[in-house]
Design an enzyme around this catalytic site. Structure first.
Site, mmCIF file in Angstrom:
data_model
loop_
_atom_site.group_PDB
_atom_site.id
_atom_site.type_symbol
_atom_site.label_atom_id
_atom_site.label_comp_id
_atom_site.label_asym_id
_atom_site.label_seq_id
_atom_site.Cartn_x
_atom_site.Cartn_y
_atom_site.Cartn_z
ATOM 1 C CB CYS A 1 -0.973 0.008 1.178
ATOM 2 S SG CYS A 1 -0.242 0.520 2.729
ATOM 3 C CB CYS B 1 -0.312 -3.959 8.000
ATOM 4 S SG CYS B 1 -0.965 -2.829 6.807
ATOM 5 C CB CYS C 1 -6.492 0.280 3.554
ATOM 6 S SG CYS C 1 -6.260 -0.813 4.978
ATOM 7 C CD GLN D 1 -13.303 -12.726 17.328
ATOM 8 O OE1 GLN D 1 -12.326 -12.097 16.905
ATOM 9 N NE2 GLN D 1 -13.388 -13.141 18.577
ATOM 10 C CE1 TYR E 1 -15.669 -10.237 31.549
ATOM 11 C CE2 TYR E 1 -15.050 -12.552 31.683
ATOM 12 C CZ TYR E 1 -15.119 -11.293 32.263
ATOM 13 O OH TYR E 1 -14.659 -11.096 33.532
ATOM 14 C CD GLU F 1 -20.808 -8.424 26.475
ATOM 15 O OE1 GLU F 1 -20.478 -7.247 26.741
ATOM 16 O OE2 GLU F 1 -19.982 -9.345 26.283
ATOM 17 C CB CYS G 1 -8.277 -10.516 21.758
ATOM 18 S SG CYS G 1 -8.920 -9.449 23.050
#
Length: 453
Positions: A72, A81, A161, A287, A316, A337, A409
């Site tokens: 890019c 990135c 992008c 996600q 969660y 949640e 994560c």
């Protein structure tokens, strides 16, 4: 070594997360935003005890791992990135080494590390992107895209992008051209003045459905009919199903809604995972890599194992994705949640998919556990980035379930919690990385904890 001094060195390795280690004289300096093997110039900007950190100034020589050209136009100024000049197999090998070291250092006992599973798609994988309005330099032309690395003000136009589908780039450039030709102001965070704030785009990778969300302040009134027309006339592979105008007068730089106006279509889109269909609203958590999420959830299903006639707690639970996947092999699933909108979406999605053995509670996990009558046979944890609240984790482990599956994560949060698990009689039997964030420093981890006999 003193603060402010400039040094050159070679990045020996990069530890999780994004911590380059540069040996200089008899010290090792931590320098972020680099690739193993690069020769870099940096300035010492932090010293605490024996630890030193340097801020990257310049890459003097590329790494032998950089085997391809940038894909890019704003690399490397954009910090989105970091690793796009590395082949994907080299990225996975590096992340595998990082995670292995992280958990080896934290565990202190034997466990099975099953490597890192790659994403089925390396580029154009993100189904959600938040772009900011601003300028690339002071008093420059209007820009729309991503913040320059290390800056909270300068914004680089991300018209090519590669993390997103080409449809999103076309929409971004259309919106930018519309407002740039009309000389419309952007919101300046220090002065709290201006109109344009963010462009939030969501696109179903499987369905091709696109939700366009323009976020502005209420400081001006603009006729957006011509923008709507321009967007609907774009030649896209997918299709726009909704265009929203979101008003946000918050002083903080966060994407939220004080008021939402529907300009076209609907305020949601659909995405599909593992044969299930999900309705997603502008601020629903989902996600960000749909194809990678299928790898993640298939692996979670394998780690869960046989749960027939068992009660599963999904803590969660977000919009209930994992709960619904677990429901097919469980007696009952209870999801907890704290965000009411996510719980409402979870209930609606479960009904749409014909799933009747899921219950979703809108509550804080720590409080909810005090009044849930059922006792779990298995617990699934998928907490936010900072991990499970320190008061909630011992309470969860007090159930004494035989197996617990933890989706992280932010693996460093999981590594931090390993000691608490061990104190409560649990050991990590195995874990595996799932790379949902190709070209970036991030990686998810799934771990199976087993109660000591």
């Amino acid at each position: 070594m003193k603060k402010g001094e400039i040094y050159d060195g070679i990045i020996e390795r990069v530890d999780f997360q994004n911590k380059g280690r540069v040996p200089v004289e008899d010290k090792v300096v931590t320098v972020k935003n680099g690739i193993p093997g690069q020769k870099v110039r940096f300035v010492i900007n932090k010293k605490k005890g024996g630890r030193m950190e340097g801020r990257l100034l310049e890459i003097l020589e590329t790494s032998p791992l950089e085997k391809r050209d940038p894909v890019c136009s704003i690399f490397p100024a954009c910090g989105g990135c970091m690793y796009q000049t590395m082949l994907y197999e080299d990225q996975l090998a590096m992340k595998e080494a990082q995670l292995r070291k992280l958990f080896d250092d934290a565990a202190g006992y034997e466990y099975t590390f099953e490597g890192v599973k790659g994403s089925p798609v390396e580029f154009a994988y993100r189904n959600k992107m938040e772009f900011s309005f601003g300028d690339e330099y002071k008093d420059g032309p209007l820009s729309l895209g991503l913040h320059k690395k290390g800056s909270t003000y300068d914004v680089l136009t991300a018209g090519d992008c590669r993390l997103v589908h080409e449809d999103m780039n076309k929409i971004l450039l259309c919106v930018l051209d519309f407002f740039r030709t009309r000389g419309v102001s952007y919101y300046r965070k220090m002065q709290h003045m201006g109109y344009l704030r963010h462009l939030l785009l969501r696109r179903g990778s499987k369905t091709g459905e696109i939700l366009v969300n323009l976020v502005t302040t209420s400081q001006e009134e603009r006729d957006l009919e011509l923008l709507k027309t321009a967007l609907l006339e774009l030649d896209l592979e997918g299709r726009i199903v909704g265009i929203l105008h979101i008003l946000n007068d918050s002083l903080s730089d966060v994407v939220r809604s004080d008021e939402t106006r529907l300009l076209y279509g609907q305020d949601y889109f659909y995405e599909e995972l593992l044969g299930l269909r999900f309705k997603i609203t502008p601020f629903s958590f989902f996600q960000p890599n749909s194809r990678g999420a299928e790898v993640l959830y298939q692996t979670v299903r394998e780690y869960i194992g046989d749960t027939r006639d068992k009660v599963v707690f999904d803590l969660y639970s977000g919009t209930g994705t994992i709960a619904q996947i677990a429901a097919s092999v469980a007696k009952k699933v209870i999801g907890v949640e704290i965000i009411p909108e996510a719980v409402e979406a979870a209930r609606e999605n479960a009904a749409m998919n014909g799933i009747t053995n899921c219950t979703f509670l809108a509550d804080d996990v720590l409080k909810a556990l005090d009044h849930i009558e059922e006792k779990p046979d298995l617990i699934i944890l998928d907490p936010p980035r900072d991990g499970v609240h320190p008061k909630a984790l011992p309470r969860i482990l007090d159930y004494g379930v035989e197996k617990l599956v933890y989706i992280s994560c932010k693996p460093s949060s999981l590594a931090r919690d390993l000691k608490v698990f061990e104190e409560r009689g649990y050991r990590m039997e195995k874990c595996v990385g799932v790379d949902q964030f190709c070209q970036t420093v991030h990686c998810e981890v799934i771990s199976l904890f087993v109660k000591n006999k």
